[in-house]
Design a protein around this motif. Structure first.
Motif, PDB file in Angstrom:
ATOM      1  N   LYS A   1       0.841  -1.195   0.000  1.00 59.73           N
ATOM      2  CA  LYS A   1       0.000   0.000   0.000  1.00 59.73           C
ATOM      3  C   LYS A   1       0.880   1.250   0.000  1.00 59.73           C
ATOM      4  O   LYS A   1       2.094   1.171   0.254  1.00 59.73           O
ATOM      5  CB  LYS A   1      -0.927   0.003   1.219  1.00 59.73           C
TER       6      LYS A   1
ATOM      7  N   ARG B   1      -1.497  -3.698  -7.263  1.00 64.55           N
ATOM      8  CA  ARG B   1      -2.749  -2.939  -7.309  1.00 64.55           C
ATOM      9  C   ARG B   1      -3.908  -3.776  -6.762  1.00 64.55           C
ATOM     10  O   ARG B   1      -4.737  -3.286  -5.993  1.00 64.55           O
ATOM     11  CB  ARG B   1      -3.046  -2.534  -8.763  1.00 64.55           C
ATOM     12  N   GLN B   2      -3.919  -5.052  -7.138  1.00 64.71           N
ATOM     13  CA  GLN B   2      -4.975  -5.962  -6.691  1.00 64.71           C
ATOM     14  C   GLN B   2      -4.906  -6.155  -5.181  1.00 64.71           C
ATOM     15  O   GLN B   2      -5.912  -6.396  -4.522  1.00 64.71           O
ATOM     16  CB  GLN B   2      -4.859  -7.317  -7.408  1.00 64.71           C
TER      17      GLN B   2
ATOM     18  N   GLY C   1      -4.211  -3.925  -3.079  1.00 65.13           N
ATOM     19  CA  GLY C   1      -4.651  -2.711  -2.388  1.00 65.13           C
ATOM     20  C   GLY C   1      -3.698  -1.542  -2.489  1.00 65.13           C
ATOM     21  O   GLY C   1      -3.881  -0.533  -1.803  1.00 65.13           O
TER      22      GLY C   1
ATOM     23  N   SER D   1      -4.186   7.101   0.715  1.00 67.60           N
ATOM     24  CA  SER D   1      -5.098   6.521  -0.268  1.00 67.60           C
ATOM     25  C   SER D   1      -5.873   7.602  -1.023  1.00 67.60           C
ATOM     26  O   SER D   1      -6.747   7.300  -1.827  1.00 67.60           O
ATOM     27  CB  SER D   1      -6.080   5.569   0.418  1.00 67.60           C
TER      28      SER D   1
ATOM     29  N   TYR E   1      -1.944   4.081  -8.637  1.00 68.58           N
ATOM     30  CA  TYR E   1      -1.699   2.709  -8.197  1.00 68.58           C
ATOM     31  C   TYR E   1      -0.260   2.309  -8.485  1.00 68.58           C
ATOM     32  O   TYR E   1       0.475   3.010  -9.186  1.00 68.58           O
ATOM     33  CB  TYR E   1      -2.671   1.744  -8.896  1.00 68.58           C
TER      34      TYR E   1
END
Ligand SMILES: [Cu+2]
Length: 149
Positions: A70, A138-139, A141, A74, A131
């Motif tokens: 991550k 990316r998948q 998170g 975000s 991302y």
């Protein structure tokens, strides 16, 4: 009707006459000397503002230092126009920065530990996704929302 119009005109004329008379007497002598001295500074301070706008906006973020898949944020926000996004990577896992949405699809180079990945994009107002383009990240998170106003 005529009488009202005449009264109104006389009243306005009287207001204008008194307004002009009082402002001229009190302010003309002091304002003429202050405008003469202040005309030089505005022209010299206007130049640095143009230089700042040409560089575009700068956004910075970081990959999670503990090795989680991550970013440290975000959500990012930017004004529309040229935007440079720089991601620093303090973790031992390779990461990169990428932006996708509204016709934009740009990926930065993958950066190892201590390195950084940078992209510059011209963004219109809207919502984009930033991302990490490294496989699976990316998948897992490693992504967020970039809002452009
Ligand atoms: Cu990654």
């Amino acid at each position: 009707m005529n009488r009202i119009a005449v009264v109104a005109v006389v009243a306005v004329a009287a207001l204008v006459a008194t307004g002009c008379g009082s402002s001229k007497k009190s302010s003309s002598s002091t304002s003429s000397s202050s405008t003469a001295t202040s005309t030089q500074s505005p022209s010299s301070t206007a130049k640095p503002t143009k230089g700042k706008a040409a560089g575009g906006a700068q956004l910075k973020l970081s990959a999670d230092p503990s090795g989680a898949l991550k970013f440290t944020t975000s959500s990012l926000t930017a004004k529309s126009g040229k935007v440079t996004i720089t991601m620093s990577n303090p973790s031992s896992i390779p990461h990169a920065i990428a932006v996708e949405g509204s016709g934009i699809d740009k990926k930065g180079k993958v950066a190892g530990q201590g390195g950084s990945s940078m992209i510059t994009v011209a963004l219109k107002p809207g919502t984009y996704t930033f991302y990490c383009p490294v496989d699976g990240h990316r998948q897992a998170g490693m992504k967020g929302t970039l809002t452009v106003k």
